[in-house]
Structure formats: C-alpha cells, structure tokens
Design a protein around this motif. Structure first.
Motif, PDB file in Angstrom:
ATOM      1  N   PHE A   1       0.909  -1.734  -0.173  1.00  0.00           N
ATOM      2  CA  PHE A   1       0.038   0.353  -0.215  1.00  0.00           C
ATOM      3  C   PHE A   1       0.888   1.102   0.183  1.00  0.00           C
TER       4      PHE A   1
ATOM      5  N   ALA B   1       3.170  -8.624   7.781  1.00  0.00           N
ATOM      6  CA  ALA B   1       2.669  -7.759   7.166  1.00  0.00           C
ATOM      7  C   ALA B   1       3.691  -7.074   8.238  1.00  0.00           C
TER       8      ALA B   1
ATOM      9  N   TYR C   1       2.291  -6.479   2.948  1.00  0.00           N
ATOM     10  CA  TYR C   1       1.808  -7.663   3.143  1.00  0.00           C
ATOM     11  C   TYR C   1       2.183  -8.738   2.220  1.00  0.00           C
TER      12      TYR C   1
ATOM     13  N   TYR D   1       2.743   0.518   3.546  1.00  0.00           N
ATOM     14  CA  TYR D   1       2.640  -1.239   4.760  1.00  0.00           C
ATOM     15  C   TYR D   1       2.114  -2.151   3.187  1.00  0.00           C
TER      16      TYR D   1
ATOM     17  N   THR E   1      -8.200  -2.708   1.820  1.00  0.00           N
ATOM     18  CA  THR E   1      -7.442  -1.743   2.748  1.00  0.00           C
ATOM     19  C   THR E   1      -8.436  -2.389   4.389  1.00  0.00           C
TER      20      THR E   1
ATOM     21  N   ALA F   1      -4.958  -1.795   7.351  1.00  0.00           N
ATOM     22  CA  ALA F   1      -3.882  -1.289   6.109  1.00  0.00           C
ATOM     23  C   ALA F   1      -4.123  -0.141   7.108  1.00  0.00           C
TER      24      ALA F   1
ATOM     25  N   ARG G   1       4.722  -2.124   8.423  1.00  0.00           N
ATOM     26  CA  ARG G   1       4.581  -0.755   7.720  1.00  0.00           C
ATOM     27  C   ARG G   1       5.726  -0.704   7.964  1.00  0.00           C
TER      28      ARG G   1
END
Length: 180
Positions: free
Chosen positions: A67, A159, A148, A146, A136, A141, A161
C-alpha cells in the motif's frame, strides 16, 4: 507487594514478546488464521501496469502487496527497494506483485497523477486503486507504506508497515514461496 511486581513484570515481558512478533511480521495483524477474501481492484495504465481489473489476492499464488500514497515521502523512498525485489523475484510464475493506493482517486488525485508518480519513481509492476477501501479495510492497512505477503491459501504470512530494505522485503517473500 512482590506479587504485584511479579505480575507487572510478566505482563511487560509478554507485551514485549508480542510486540516483537508483530514488528518482525511473524503474526497476522488481523488476529485470525482465516484467509483474505479476494477483491476486484481497478489497475491503471502505467509503466508495467495495464488498465483493467485485477483480483487480489489470487488463489494459488503468493501475493506481494504494497500500500502506498503519492503524497508519502517514505513511499517514494520505498520504491527503490521494492523495484530491486521485483527485479530479483518478480519472474516467479506463482507470484503476484502489486502496489495499491487507497487515495481518493477522482477527488484529490487523478489516475494520471498516480501514473505520473509511478513513472517518476520507476514503478514497473502492476499498480491498482482501492478507492472504496475494501482491501484496505480487509487487511486493516492502517498506514503507508504497508507491505503484505499473502500465501497461496490467501492467508497473511507477513505484514509490516514502514520503510524496508531489499533483504527485509525479500526474506518473507522467499520463505512464503518455498512453503507449499
């Protein structure tokens, strides 16, 4: 008094261990072992990406999902390591590699803005839009960037960030690809 200190110490130690497991990406941030239901996203015309629709995640493939947002400085810096990992691992037939923005495309940013940002940052894999925030929300998220890694059964395997170096990104992808 000692019992209270012992309980406080045990709670702090377990919180630290749980936090370490989350930070290293070895627990599911969704708190479940269930699979992620697929979502149809719009993909846009940009370098390495064609306009159309893409199913995320794809059953039977390992999905690498990042993301991002065009306004995010860390996301801009993250594109170089993502590109290096894509160049090394993106050739796998059973690997879906994509980046997704959940910005309000059509309101504060246009598809052309995203495509231009993508080109300016040397993007060369599929880029998609999650304008209704379905993916999302399913993945929780809570920020950008971010990353995954979703396994072949559509379960979150990793996962995390924030900015990641190429080896930090490649390791969970390679481990997940090796798992059958």
């Amino acid at each position: 008094m000692q019992r209270r200190d012992l309980l406080a110490g045990a709670a702090a130690l377990s919180g630290t261990a749980l936090g370490g497991a989350y930070v290293t990406g070895f627990i599911d941030p969704l708190g479940s072992t269930g699979s992620v239901e697929h979502v149809e996203l719009e993909s846009i015309d940009a370098p390495g990406s064609q306009a159309g629709e893409i199913t995320v995640p794809q059953q039977g493939t390992v999905t690498v999902l990042e993301f991002f947002a065009t306004w995010c400085g860390v996301c801009s810096r993250q594109m170089e390591p993502m590109g290096a990992v894509y160049d090394d691992l993106g050739h796998h037939d059973d690997l879906q590699f994509l980046s997704v923005t959940n910005e309000p495309v059509g309101r504060t940013v246009t598809r052309e803005d995203v495509a231009n940002w993508w080109a300016d940052h040397d993007g060369r894999w599929t880029v998609g839009l999650d304008t209704d925030l379905t993916l999302t929300e399913r993945l929780d998220a809570s920020g950008v960037p971010y990353t995954y890694v979703i396994d072949r059964s559509n379960t979150v395997a990793y996962a995390e960030r924030g900015y990641k170096a190429p080896d930090e990104l490649a390791d969970p992808i390679e481990r997940t690809l090796e798992t059958r």
